[in-house]
Design an enzyme around this catalytic site. Sequence first.
Site, short mmCIF file in Angstrom:
data_model
loop_
_atom_site.label_atom_id
_atom_site.label_comp_id
_atom_site.label_asym_id
_atom_site.label_seq_id
_atom_site.Cartn_x
_atom_site.Cartn_y
_atom_site.Cartn_z
N PHE A 150 -36.11 -12.26 34.87
CA PHE A 150 -35.65 -12.24 36.26
C PHE A 150 -34.54 -13.23 36.52
O PHE A 150 -33.78 -13.06 37.48
CB PHE A 150 -36.83 -12.56 37.20
N LYS A 174 -35.11 -2.39 30.01
CA LYS A 174 -36.24 -2.62 30.90
C LYS A 174 -36.02 -3.97 31.54
O LYS A 174 -36.37 -5.02 31.00
CB LYS A 174 -37.56 -2.60 30.11
N GLU A 177 -38.87 -6.53 36.91
CA GLU A 177 -39.23 -5.79 38.11
C GLU A 177 -39.05 -6.61 39.38
O GLU A 177 -39.12 -6.08 40.49
CB GLU A 177 -40.69 -5.31 38.01
N SER A 227 -40.40 -15.88 28.29
CA SER A 227 -41.26 -17.01 27.94
C SER A 227 -41.72 -16.91 26.49
O SER A 227 -41.73 -15.83 25.90
CB SER A 227 -42.47 -17.05 28.87
N CYS A 282 -33.31 -20.97 31.10
CA CYS A 282 -33.87 -21.47 29.84
C CYS A 282 -33.01 -22.57 29.24
O CYS A 282 -33.45 -23.25 28.31
CB CYS A 282 -34.04 -20.33 28.84
N GLU A 383 -43.08 -25.60 29.97
CA GLU A 383 -41.81 -25.17 30.56
C GLU A 383 -42.08 -24.87 32.03
O GLU A 383 -42.73 -23.87 32.37
CB GLU A 383 -41.27 -23.93 29.85
#
Length: 500
Positions: A150, A174, A177, A227, A282, A383
């Site tokens: 995201f 993909k 969402e 992740s 990240c 994280e």
Amino acid sequence: MTKIVNHWIGGKAVEGTSGDHGPVTDPATGRITTKVAFASAGEVDAAVAAAKDAFAGWGRSSLAQRTSILFRFRALLDAHRDEIAELITAEHGKVHSDALGEVARGLEIVDLACGINVQLKGELSTEVASRVDVAAIRQPLGVVVGITPFNFPAMVPMWMFPIAIACGNTFVLKPSEKDPSASVRIAELLAEAGLPDGVFNVVHGDRIAVDRLLEHPDVKAVSFVGSTPIARHIHTTASAHGKRVQALGGAKNHMLVLPDADLDAAADAAVSAAYGSAGERCMAISAVVAVGAIGDTLVEKIRERAEKIRIGPGSDPESEMGPLITAAHRDKVASYVAGAAAEGAEVVLDGTGYTVEGHEDGHWIGISLLDRVPTGAKAYRDEIFGPVLCVLRVDTYEEGVALINASPYGNGTAVFTRDGGAARRFQLEVEAGMVGVNVPIPVPVGYHSFGGWKDSLFGDHHVYGNDGTHFYTRGKVVTTRWPDPADAPEGVDLGFPRTH
């Protein structure tokens, strides 16, 4: 009426048929603005089938055809960068300047793909034996998949699909969402640029869609950013089904500040790298390691700068930091700050409980700064993916490097110093895939590859750059022997001069 984001399959928008939808929220208000269709396994199969059908032609298309389409796409993307940035801000929450920067970094990879001709050049050795030549070529894989997070809904997909389709593959994306609209708008621009139907497809969804892509027999390779636990699952599952995988995981990026560093520059860098894009990246710096007696001064300089950051809706030009993506994520980030003191950290700034007037239901959190954080604290180990910066204290350079190398993550790191010898030692000794010297966020430019070490990467290939081209192609070596025309049988005239 609530907007619905549908799939993009075979060159057109396709309404979802599963009956399942997910909410898309404006993080600045907390209101659900959009619903996104979640794909069933059958809908995923339809997207893969469209990509497989398209590969029959696209995989044999000329490099000139592929790159000419990508050049047109690049022009369209550039012309619509503000529009795409607005979609990102509306669904992710990041400020408009951050969203524009994301599109600009994605454009770098499109630029690279436009010049893919050079990277796809093969090799030729002649006369390796009498009249024997050996050629090495690279060919596309077929249908490849990108599963993206995201936090960069435009940039991370563009780390993948431009190179993949330039190499002759077809692509199924993909996206997250949580902010799906940018991916569909990109699909529309690709179609407008002339990309044949089925070469680029988008399916939305949750684990059902992901797991079907990982196991689908017609999918040849999977790229992922997210992740570490999910990256490990992606790598394990897709590899078990015989697929090539590059899965980029999480990070805990350290910035080592040596006693000779320019502390004003280091503080500026720490603030921008820790709190930019609300820490939802990240490559954010989440741990500053202060060496020697500079710690108190450095923390005070960071605090002074952090307190001045303007937090507000991403659509407000005055805002420098927006909200977090969801209320649940905001609450999780806040929990690390709430528990920090009990674990031995000193809470210098506490951003929990922050709200913006007129937008009280937004997913707001303020700036948090934790000093003297023990390495056993959750705020250091995990994280966090939010605007929380940990400061750790060490006495020596060697102690600092050992602390960094003890982390299970190895994505990015930085050192701030005026000493070239110390910087050289650091870049050789530190265990991370991307290193900055007086650069806090060392994201490589498009023609170098992006990727970490240890639990930050599963698979052998980094993304984009030369690694991207190698990941999306496979090598073939052809050994050839031809008789000399002069040795043709009697009676066969090849128009070649006889030499004996």
